[in-house]
Design a protein around this motif. Structure first.
Motif, short mmCIF file in Angstrom:
data_model
loop_
_atom_site.label_atom_id
_atom_site.label_comp_id
_atom_site.label_asym_id
_atom_site.label_seq_id
_atom_site.Cartn_x
_atom_site.Cartn_y
_atom_site.Cartn_z
N PRO A 95 0.82 -1.22 0.00
CA PRO A 95 0.00 0.00 0.00
C PRO A 95 0.85 1.27 0.00
O PRO A 95 2.08 1.22 0.13
N SER A 96 0.17 2.39 -0.14
CA SER A 96 0.84 3.70 -0.08
C SER A 96 0.88 4.22 1.35
O SER A 96 0.19 3.73 2.23
N ASP A 97 1.67 5.25 1.53
CA ASP A 97 1.97 5.82 2.85
C ASP A 97 0.75 6.02 3.75
O ASP A 97 0.69 5.48 4.85
N TYR A 98 -0.24 6.79 3.28
CA TYR A 98 -1.37 7.11 4.16
C TYR A 98 -2.18 5.86 4.50
O TYR A 98 -2.73 5.74 5.60
N MET A 99 -2.26 4.92 3.56
CA MET A 99 -3.00 3.70 3.82
C MET A 99 -2.27 2.81 4.83
O MET A 99 -2.89 2.12 5.64
N GLN A 126 16.70 8.43 4.69
CA GLN A 126 15.63 9.40 4.43
C GLN A 126 14.27 8.74 4.26
O GLN A 126 13.23 9.41 4.36
N PHE A 127 14.25 7.44 4.00
CA PHE A 127 12.98 6.76 3.77
C PHE A 127 12.55 5.90 4.96
O PHE A 127 11.57 5.17 4.88
N ARG A 128 13.28 6.01 6.07
CA ARG A 128 12.92 5.27 7.26
C ARG A 128 12.21 6.18 8.26
O ARG A 128 12.34 7.40 8.23
N ASN A 129 11.44 5.55 9.15
CA ASN A 129 10.83 6.28 10.28
C ASN A 129 10.00 7.48 9.85
O ASN A 129 10.04 8.54 10.47
N GLN A 130 9.23 7.31 8.78
CA GLN A 130 8.39 8.40 8.31
C GLN A 130 7.04 8.43 9.04
O GLN A 130 6.71 7.53 9.79
N LYS A 131 6.29 9.48 8.80
CA LYS A 131 5.04 9.70 9.53
C LYS A 131 4.09 8.52 9.45
O LYS A 131 3.37 8.22 10.41
N LYS A 335 10.57 20.32 -3.19
CA LYS A 335 10.29 21.25 -2.09
C LYS A 335 8.83 21.69 -2.07
O LYS A 335 8.29 22.05 -1.02
N LYS A 336 8.18 21.68 -3.23
CA LYS A 336 6.78 22.10 -3.31
C LYS A 336 5.82 20.91 -3.21
O LYS A 336 4.62 21.06 -3.37
N SER A 337 6.36 19.74 -2.97
CA SER A 337 5.51 18.56 -2.89
C SER A 337 5.06 18.32 -1.45
O SER A 337 5.63 18.85 -0.50
N GLU A 338 4.04 17.49 -1.31
CA GLU A 338 3.48 17.19 0.01
C GLU A 338 3.09 15.71 0.05
O GLU A 338 2.64 15.16 -0.95
N THR A 339 3.24 15.10 1.20
CA THR A 339 2.92 13.69 1.37
C THR A 339 1.56 13.53 2.04
O THR A 339 1.20 14.31 2.93
N TYR A 340 0.79 12.54 1.63
CA TYR A 340 -0.47 12.23 2.30
C TYR A 340 -0.20 11.58 3.66
O TYR A 340 0.74 10.79 3.79
N VAL A 341 -1.02 11.89 4.63
CA VAL A 341 -1.02 11.16 5.89
C VAL A 341 -2.44 10.66 6.14
O VAL A 341 -3.40 11.13 5.51
N ASN A 342 -2.57 9.71 7.04
CA ASN A 342 -3.90 9.19 7.35
C ASN A 342 -4.73 10.27 8.01
O ASN A 342 -4.27 10.98 8.91
N LEU A 343 -5.97 10.40 7.58
CA LEU A 343 -6.87 11.43 8.10
C LEU A 343 -7.68 10.90 9.28
O LEU A 343 -7.88 9.69 9.40
N PRO A 344 -8.17 11.80 10.14
CA PRO A 344 -9.05 11.36 11.23
C PRO A 344 -10.30 10.68 10.68
O PRO A 344 -10.70 10.91 9.53
N ASP A 345 -10.94 9.86 11.50
CA ASP A 345 -12.09 9.09 11.04
C ASP A 345 -13.21 9.98 10.50
O ASP A 345 -13.82 9.66 9.47
#
Length: 396
Positions: A95-99, A126-131, A335-345
């Motif tokens: 899966p992807s990051d937020y999932m 740089q790819f370890r221990n991410q959000k 620098k202008k990019s953004e990563t998805y994170v899991n959203l609240p329910d």
């Protein structure tokens, strides 16, 4: 790549799972051979032996004696639905990051035994221990990349530097859109200047309004179908993942790819996980370890076209790939990019509701559809009752 990735990834502490040495790690004993692991991955996302490329799964079986039953999904949401409904037993998912963070929160993936994955040492810091997996206990990065727009050069002559081109009426009927809510809403959010990870109800509703305005221009909401539709010229504009430029851009001179620089884009990481209750966890960890071998990773990435999180693998890739800004974008873009994170329910529930409205054309059309379906149901019930009464009279 390390310098580029650092531009968009948060600085992190050294993982407790990291290996101190960069020398060839000692490999664990191969677990039970003759078993079959079930691997569930994105479509077009592994080297499969076509055109004399490495057949990753066949090579894994050759080296370990472990068989691979390989199937694919086309969105994080369909993957989640399959897992949540208990529809199948998988040993590996990607899966992807937020999932991933959602699956962790819901207890749907296992902690990994990194003593069975010594090749994890090749994953760049740089790819370890991410959000999405802050302790790096549940996942191993597979690929990373950004989202951009594929376009047909024969029909799209203007610069493709903004997401707004997907709302241009002169391309009506020739525009494709992501068939998943997070990516589609992300595009609208960037146009409006919002964060992908907003929890503001009004901002999500404004993004939904913008997507509803776009809907009459959209030919179809798709995922992997983009390949056929863009290659055939049936569609002229389509947002998708940069790694797929290997399939589209390089095979078709009429197709170009651009990353919208005006608003910025999504930076994503897809990672390998093991679902909770997997029947062959050790064999699955052997598979993860195999995918992390730099030579295997390089051959795999060379075929699928996505960016590797391993410097050791990157050094084995063709120079034209390493120097291609599609695969390894400039720092100014990252620098202008953004990563998805899991959203609240509650935000996820709102997103699902708004996405249904976008796909159906809004609350009004949804209500109309329900009314029509109800009408058909009542008609069907009426016909059934009529037939039963008729048969009863004939028997009397």
């Amino acid at each position: 790549m390390a310098a580029l990735a650092a531009a968009v990834l948060l600085a992190t502490s050294v993982s407790p799972l990291a290996f101190a040495s960069s020398e060839e790690p000692e490999q664990p004993a191969v677990p039970n051979t003759g078993v079959t692991i079930n691997v569930y991955n994105w479509g077009e996302y592994i080297s499969n032996g076509v055109d004399d490329t490495l057949d990753v799964n066949k090579e894994f079986t050759k080296r370990t004696g472990i068989n691979v039953n390989y199937t694919t999904f086309d969105s994080n949401e369909s993957l989640y639905s399959k897992l949540a409904n208990g529809g199948a037993n998988y040993d590996i998912i990607i899966p992807s990051d937020y999932m991933i963070s959602k699956l962790i929160d819901e207890g749907m993936i296992e902690k990994l035994d990194f003593s069975n994955i010594p090749n994890f040492q090749y994953i760049d810091e740089q790819f370890r221990n991410q959000k999405y997996d802050e302790t790096n206990a549940y996942s191993v990065p597979y690929t990373w990349g950004v989202v951009g727009i594929f376009y047909n050069k024969k029909y799209v002559k203007e610069p493709v530097d903004s997401w707004k081109i997907l709302w241009d009426k002169k391309y009506a009927g020739k525009i494709l859109m992501f068939d998943n809510p997070r990516d589609s809403f992300g595009i609208a959010q960037k146009i409006l200047g919002y964060s992908y990870n907003s929890t503001n109800v009004e901002e999500w509703e404004n993004a939904a309004k913008l997507l509803k305005e776009q809907k009459p221009l959209v030919q179809a909401y798709v995922m992997d179908q983009i390949f056929d539709k863009m290659s055939s010229g049936d569609a002229w504009l389509a947002p998708y993942y940069a790694g797929d430029a290997a399939t589209l851009v390089e095979d078709n001179p009429d197709i170009g790819f651009a990353i919208p620089t005006k608003e910025g884009t999504n930076f994503f990481v897809d990672a390998i996980c093991i679902p909770t209750g997997a029947q062959h966890k050790k064999e699955a960890e052997a598979y993860i370890n195999f995918l992390c071998d730099p030579e295997i990773a390089a051959a795999n990435m060379d075929y699928i076209g996505y960016s590797t999180p391993e410097t050791a693998a990157k050094k084995l890739l063709p120079e034209e790939t390493v120097n291609n800004p599609i695969y390894y974008p400039e720092e100014s873009i990252l620098k202008k990019s953004e990563t998805y994170v899991n959203l609240p329910d509650d935000t996820n529930m709102l997103l699902d509701t708004l996405w249904a409205e976008v796909k159906m054309g809004g609350p009004g059309q949804t209500a109309t559809l329900v009314a029509v379906l109800l009408g058909f149901l009542l008609l069907y019930i009426g016909i059934v009752i009529y037939k039963k009464v008729k048969v009863k009279r004939e028997l009397q």
